[in-house]
Scaffold this motif. Structure first.
Motif, PDB file in Angstrom:
ATOM      1  N   PRO A  51      -1.885   3.714   3.271  1.00  0.00           N
ATOM      2  CA  PRO A  51      -1.676   2.440   2.560  1.00  0.00           C
ATOM      3  C   PRO A  51      -2.970   1.798   2.087  1.00  0.00           C
ATOM      4  O   PRO A  51      -3.017   1.240   0.979  1.00  0.00           O
ATOM      5  CB  PRO A  51      -0.955   1.555   3.592  1.00  0.00           C
ATOM      6  N   GLY A  87       0.821  -1.209   0.000  1.00  0.00           N
ATOM      7  CA  GLY A  87       0.000   0.000   0.000  1.00  0.00           C
ATOM      8  C   GLY A  87       0.854   1.257   0.000  1.00  0.00           C
ATOM      9  O   GLY A  87       0.565   2.221  -0.717  1.00  0.00           O
ATOM     10  N   ILE A  93      -3.836   0.768  -1.883  1.00  0.00           N
ATOM     11  CA  ILE A  93      -4.162  -0.512  -2.527  1.00  0.00           C
ATOM     12  C   ILE A  93      -5.572  -0.497  -3.111  1.00  0.00           C
ATOM     13  O   ILE A  93      -5.806  -1.061  -4.168  1.00  0.00           O
ATOM     14  CB  ILE A  93      -4.008  -1.728  -1.575  1.00  0.00           C
TER      15      ILE A  93
END
Ligand SMILES: Nc1ncnc2c1ncn2[C@@H]1O[C@H](COP(=O)(O)OP(=O)(O)O)[C@@H](O)[C@H]1O
Ligand SMILES: [Mg+2]
Lengths: 362, 570
Positions: free
Chosen positions: B328, B128, B332
């Protein structure tokens, strides 16, 4: 001895936790150099009141003044936090910091006030010596006895000479015999240090012995305020009368027509007619409750009974030997009625004498 | 009239249970010690342990201890671990004080939120960060479009230290907040009545009082720093930065040939650092109870009023959550729904769900997802049952066996998942009877269960401690055998605790990846190990989709746990 300048004024303070109203409009005044005891049963709100005064609990209503400055006022949203009130507070648990030595505990308030290390050391030593802890500065709290811990807590609260000390049940964690000694010691200390102290206790003897004035608290309401003598000798309510001392309490019928200008009246209890003093009773309702301190009941047959006395002939139920005295239990209209005497009594009927100013009707 | 105790009752009470208990101790000892002993044995050979020609030899030790790269990796591990302690522990302590002792707004929501990093797979988090603040990450490019360049580099030592420190803050938070909760509030109030403002109360009273917990957190963070694998693999490796675990992982590539004895030496050298730390921690935990003072007669905690500072406190906490969780995860999530990303690319043009559809094209990926869930649900349940058996063995047992068990349980904590997985692989190769387990999920499960033994057992014993002894004694005096007491009284009473433990173990198993790295074969892949191998092959699209799946699974479990009121910590 105490002058009449108020140094702490608590006015109509209210405090609820959730739905339980713990303080319901409490007002207490502490004068300079005075020792006031907050006396009440467990759960009556004493600790809460003390915490409110110390700024640890925020009241819902009321006003608190320390010296000439208002520290809390619900109506003008003034609320000085605990660290800004410059009080001494002694916790019931003592709340000594386990990671600091006795000297560091006691000196912490001075450190916060920016005292130099030398000044701090000297003053800590002085107060420790004054409290008989001179040699213990380097110990940790857990190395001390309960009595010593209690004195360290006191030293920590008074070392920076706050104008007011608040003490929560200062003697309650001591052993019974140590506590009796500590009473005299605490009273003497507070007076010689010229402290103004508000202290909480549930022990009536402690309150009467140490305080200049006693505030009797009953479920968040001030029941009565007065000197120990007036509280004990002239209670204004049945609660105040029965909270202190040992009492005989019995139901009576008041004869409204017998009411005298001096506040006395005749009451009847079964077949017995008793001369009594009206306390908080207007005399309007006939069904009343009477109370008399056990020590005021006399069974001495040689007593010179004047016109202010009522003599009753009562059947002796039983006698208990208490060491320094006998406790005789008589039958008053089917109920137990206690009296103290110095001698054993024979079974049968005896003359029991009650002074008119000792029989209170509420 | 004399009552006679039925002979069976008496016998049950006297004999049956202890022998069963010693059997449990023995099984745990074998499970825990054999991997370690096998690694130690292998490290002292000159070839693979299964080869006839292998002889005792110190060559591997001499080679590894003489290799500059080993020492560089060792030094990097030490620097990373030290940096994590230096940044993470003070921040965790402040966070704990703010959350436990002050009237910070929104505490109800923040309390579970600050624990989220614990449940996120480090490999997913690392990935991420790469897609969010890497050289061509979403945030990097956005910043570049404003200031003209990217003022940071996600690869390399400084960012590895900072990210590792931030993601490990919850560990300190957990232990310090638990300790702070047990501090008598009157100790803090006493300081306030003497004139101390809130920050002095924290510095002079509260934090010194929880010093054992702080020391414990420091040693735990240092330990986790040495066991770090996913973060340095993703963030260090591209910059040529190796820590001990990634050095171990890369050893075969570096040497060109698989070298069992060298791997064993490196693995053992990690344990040499971590085992003393674990023993120190145990000692510290014993100390921690020394200062714990009983809370004032069941009164509710009275938070310190921060006044205007509450918004400062809230900003600190939110900034950390943003950096550690939001960045993060957003990375993602975004990466999983775009075809590609670069300067000047508009989002609406590249939006796609192809990556998720793509998962279906690879049977091993689907199998990995199924395996992960099965491992968590079924494996987790069986693990909890096993931990329960061990927990009940210790439960109210006054014997030296408890001390032995206590010590045994410590050992897996000192073994990084990567090393644990390797050891189990070797164990399976070593013992002919276990060979059928190779390439089966049972092997993976055994490794996971052993690596998480200490954690699981703590969950169980926390639950068991809640059972009042008199409830069990009442059944016993009524004539129930110890087995029946456990089956009919103790276990039903800790039912909720068991369900909570299952959920937590489920999350740990889903999040786990390094333990599976060596056990992963055709048919036994799990999400974490798939990401590790895809990372080597550069399959960013699939990694993003897998990461989202992994986060989704953990989120469902976390939401269920919160819904059921499972305590996320003890
Ligand atoms: N923080 C609190 N939350 C809820 N109830 C409280 C709290 N503090 C005190 N109480 C309640 O207020 C009442 C008075 O308590 P307290 O002031 O401690 O009484 P005392 O000191 O006279 O024994 C009790 O019924 C107690 O349960
Ligand atoms: Mg109290």
């Amino acid at each position: 001895m105490t002058d009449q300048t108020p140094i702490l004024t608590i006015e109509s303070v209210e405090k609820s936790f959730g739905t339980t109203a713990v303080l319901q409009g409490v007002s207490v005044t502490l004068h300079e150099g005075e020792v006031v005891a907050l006396l009440g049963a467990s759960g009556s709100g004493k600790t809460t009141l003390l915490r409110v005064a110390g700024g640890l609990e925020r009241p819902d209503a009321g006003r608190i003044t320390i010296g000439s400055s208002v520290v809390f006022d619900a109506s003008s949203a003034v609320d000085i936090p605990a660290e800004g009130r410059n009080l001494g507070f002694v916790f019931q648990s003592y709340a000594l910091w386990p990671h600091m030595t006795v000297a560091a505990n006691v000196g912490y308030g001075l450190r916060l006030r920016g005292a130099s290390a030398a000044d701090r050391e000297a003053r800590v030593l002085a107060v420790l010596e004054r409290l008989g802890l001179g040699a213990l500065g380097n110990r940790y709290p857990h190395q001390l006895s309960g009595g010593q811990q209690q004195r360290v807590a006191l030293a920590r609260a008074v070392v920076y000479e706050p104008p007011i000390v608040l003490l929560d049940e200062p003697l309650s964690n001591l052993d019974a015999n140590l506590r009796e000694e500590a009473r005299a010691w605490l009273r003497e200390l507070i007076v010689t240090l010229r402290l103004s102290a508000l202290f909480v206790t549930h022990d009536q003897v402690e309150a009467l012995a140490i305080a200049d004035r006693v505030v009797l608290l009953n479920r968040g309401i001030v029941e009565q305020v007065g000197t120990p003598e007036s509280l004990y000798g002239d209670p204004k309510s049945l609660f105040a009368a029965t909270f202190l001392g040992s009492n005989n309490v019995f139901l009576v019928m008041l004869d409204p027509t017998s009411k005298q200008a001096d506040g006395t009246a005749m009451v009847s209890c079964g077949p017995h007619r008793i001369r009594s003093t009206l306390q908080s009773n207007s005399g309007a309702t006939p069904a009343s409750t009477a109370a008399i301190r056990v020590e005021r009941v006399s069974v001495n047959p040689d007593l010179n009974v004047g016109p202010d006395w009522t003599s009753l002939s009562l059947q002796l139920r039983t006698s208990l030997y208490m060491g320094e005295r006998w406790e005789h239990v008589f039958d008053l209209n089917g109920h137990a009625f206690r009296a103290w005497g110095t001698r054993r009594l024979e079974p049968g009927r005896h003359s029991v004498h009650l002074p008119v100013e000792g029989v209170w009707v509420f | 009239m004399m009552a006679t105790i039925p002979a069976t009752l008496a016998r049950n009470r006297m004999r049956k249970l202890p022998s069963g208990r010693y059997a449990v101790v023995a099984i745990v000892a074998i499970l825990v010690l054999s991997p370690l002993l096998l690694i130690a044995y292998q490290s002292a050979l000159n070839g693979p342990f299964f080869a006839e020609s292998s002889r005792l030899d110190s060559g591997a030790w001499q080679y590894v201890l003489g290799a500059r790269q080993f020492w560089r990796a060792f030094g990097t591990s030490a620097v990373v671990a030290t940096g994590m302690v230096g940044i993470g522990v003070p921040f965790g302590a402040v966070l704990a004080f703010i959350m436990v002792r002050t009237d910070i707004p929104g505490r109800r929501i923040l309390e579970p939120a600050v624990l989220i990093p614990i449940f996120l797979s480090p490999i997913v988090t690392a990935f991420g960060y790469v897609v969010a603040i890497g050289p061509v990450g979403f945030i990097s490019l956005w910043v570049k479009s404003i200031v003209g360049s990217v003022p940071w580099n996600v690869y390399g030592l400084p960012s590895l230290i900072v990210i590792a420190a931030l993601t490990h803050v919850p560990h300190t938070y957990l232990y310090v907040s638990t300790a702070l909760r047990s501090v008598n509030p009157e100790l803090e109030e006493a300081a306030r009545t003497l004139g101390a403002p809130p920050w002095r109360v924290a510095l002079d009273i509260s934090l010194p009082l929880v010093r054992p917990a702080l020391l414990f957190s420091a040693s735990l963070t240092f330990l986790l720093g040495f066991e770090l694998f996913g973060l340095p693999l993703v963030l260090g490796d591209p910059a040529g930065l190796l820590v001990l675990t990634t050095y171990l992982f890369k050893l075969t590539t570096l040497l060109g040939v698989p070298s069992y004895q060298m791997m064993a030496v490196v693995a053992l050298s990690i344990v040499v650092v971590t085992l003393p730390l674990v023993i120190i921690q145990r000692h510290l935990l014993g100390q921690a109870s020394r200062f714990a003072t009983i809370r004032g007669r069941g009164l509710a905690l009275r938070p310190l009023k921060l006044g205007r500072w509450r918004w400062v406190a809230l900003t600190i906490v939110m900034a950390w959550l943003l950096l550690t969780v939001a960045v993060p995860l957003a990375g993602i999530l975004l990466r999983s729904v775009v075809k590609g990303w670069g300067e000047g690319v508009s989002l609406s043009r590249v939006l796609t769900l192809d990556h998720f559809r793509g998962l279906a094209d690879y049977p091993n990926l689907i199998r990995g997802i199924v395996n992960t869930i099965a491992l968590g649900v079924i494996g987790g349940a069986v693990s909890v049952a096993c931990y329960l058996v061990v927990g009940l063995t210790q439960h109210r047992w006054a014997s030296r066996g408890v001390a032995v068990l206590d010590f045994m349980v410590l050992i897996p904590r000192a073994i990084p998942g990567l090393v644990g997985g390797l050891a189990f692989l070797w164990l399976i190769l070593f013992i002919p009877a276990l060979r059928p387990l190779r390439d089966s999920m049972i092997a993976v499960w055994m490794a996971y269960s052993t690596v998480w033994l200490a954690y699981g057992l703590r969950l169980i014993s926390t639950a068991l401690l809640q059972v009042g002894p008199e409830l069990e004694e009442a059944a016993q005096t009524a004539g129930a055998s110890p087995m029946r007491v456990r089956w009919e009284i103790t276990i039903p009473l800790v039912r909720l605790g068991l369900i909570g433990s299952w959920l937590l173990i489920f999350m740990m198993f889903v999040r786990e990846y390094s333990t599976g790295v060596y056990l992963f074969g055709a048919g036994t892949e799990v999400i974490g190990s798939l990401i590790v191998s895809l990372w080597g092959a550069g399959g960013l699209d699939l990694i993003a989709a897998l990461s989202v799946v992994s986060v989704a699974i953990v989120s469902v479990a976390l939401a269920t746990a919160l819904r059921l009121g499972v305590r996320l910590h003890d």
